[in-house]
Scaffold this motif. Structure first.
Motif, short mmCIF file in Angstrom:
data_model
loop_
_atom_site.label_atom_id
_atom_site.label_comp_id
_atom_site.label_asym_id
_atom_site.label_seq_id
_atom_site.Cartn_x
_atom_site.Cartn_y
_atom_site.Cartn_z
N ALA A 189 22.96 84.38 10.39
CA ALA A 189 22.88 85.71 10.85
C ALA A 189 22.94 85.64 12.36
O ALA A 189 23.66 86.54 13.22
CB ALA A 189 21.64 86.42 10.45
N GLU A 211 24.22 90.94 9.31
CA GLU A 211 23.81 91.12 7.88
C GLU A 211 25.00 90.26 7.07
O GLU A 211 24.52 89.63 6.16
CB GLU A 211 24.01 92.61 7.27
N MET A 214 23.59 86.88 7.24
CA MET A 214 22.40 86.81 6.47
C MET A 214 22.86 86.64 5.04
O MET A 214 22.21 85.59 4.21
CB MET A 214 21.65 87.81 6.55
#
Length: 338
Positions: A189, A211, A214
């Motif tokens: 991320a 995001e 992630m």
């Protein structure tokens, strides 16, 4: 959603080669700034030379620097604008590997003896510390420094939880699925967010790309958990059943332990016993985990995180060329032999 197919690998090796040519000189310059003993260990860990200093042609895949540059390109920036950030991310990655090998007791890294086995625990730890300091120094005074330091805290928290799990038998499925957000997802991320920042993105696109990273990290970790039990040592670089020997509470294990199946009770009893290096016993553990649905659950979650990653990438509206590069990297990171 942006499609992910085998064709995504068409240009990825060329892309990684370009990233190495772009980032490697700056990365080597950073390592060269270290005092000689630490520089020697860092260069060995990076695969540039042997333990005695003879040149070698090893090294990592530079996936995280590639994500930094791809993210900068995705928001319309020039990849060269993010080289500093790419070097910082790779320094943190290598720092984390040096420390992880010590904490996990892993004797090999990239099919060679781990740095701590050759140079000692203290020297390897200090080299990792120095690389972390270099990363922070590179971004000092830039907008990305807060992203980097927050990521470091998340890495420490995730690794602490991972170590704690080894001592506990009450690890919940929710805990097990949250831990990799710090241990693995946070740095991917960070790579994507730093690249977007360097490329001049607004806060919305930075958040979407963070995001994306992630979810990509979680997909990688859950698939890697499967490889840690059933993977080919030629692919993983680790002994077969290495995670089971250490009684790690990876996702397949916790999913099996909490499955409520007839296999989970026996697995719980066996997992309470001391660490075991007998391959027959470890193979039995692996079979119990598989029968309890642990492998299937982990692979399903890896796929779900992958779909979420691609949805975030699409929402960030990258250019077609940048999207193709990001998807190629996604394919390379997540599509390994299960």
């Amino acid at each position: 959603m942006i499609p992910l197919t085998a064709d995504s690998l068409g240009t990825v090796q060329q892309l990684l080669s370009h990233v190495r040519q772009t980032v490697a000189p700056a990365y080597r310059a950073a390592i060269d700034s270290l005092p000689a003993p630490l520089r020697h260990i860092a260069g060995y860990h990076a695969g540039w030379w042997s333990s005695s200093g003879e040149p070698e042609l090893g090294g990592g895949k530079t996936l995280r620097p590639a994500l930094v540059l791809a993210s900068a390109s995705a928001v319309g920036g020039a990849p060269m604008s993010a080289v500093r950030e790419a070097v910082a991310v790779e320094l943190v990655h290598d720092f984390s590997l040096l420390h992880d090998d010590i904490m996990d007791g892993d004797a090999t890294r990239r099919h060679r003896p781990a740095a701590w086995k050759l140079f000692g625990i203290g020297a390897a730890m200090l080299t990792g510390d120095a690389m972390q300091a270099l990363a922070c120094d590179l971004l000092a005074g830039h907008t990305g420094i807060k992203v980097l330091t927050t990521t470091l805290t998340r890495l420490y928290t995730g690794q602490s939880a991972d170590l704690d799990f080894e001592r506990r038998m009450d690890v919940s499925l929710a805990e097990c699925m949250a831990m990799p957000a710090g241990k693995t997802g946070a740095l991917l991320a960070c790579a994507c967010e730093l690249g977007a920042l360097a490329g001049g993105a607004d806060s919305r696109r930075c958040a979407l790309l963070a995001e994306f990273g992630m979810h990509l990290g979680l997909s990688f970790q859950f698939a890697d958990d499967v490889l840690g039990i059933w993977g080919d040592p030629a692919v993983t670089g680790k002994p077969v059943y290495s995670d089971l020997a250490r009684r790690k509470k990876s996702l397949p294990v916790v999913a099996a332990l909490t499955s409520g199946t007839r296999f989970s009770n026996e697995l719980t009893e066996l997992y309470r016993r001391p660490h075991d290096s007998d391959n027959d016993n470890l193979a039995h553990l692996a079979a119990l985990i598989d029968a309890a649905g642990g492998r299937e659950f982990a692979l399903h979650e890896a796929e779900r995180q992958l779909r979420d990653a691609l949805a975030c990438l699409e929402a960030a509206a990258p250019s077609p060329v940048a999207a193709a590069d990001a998807v190629a990297l996604t394919y390379l990171i997540t599509r390994r032999d299960h």
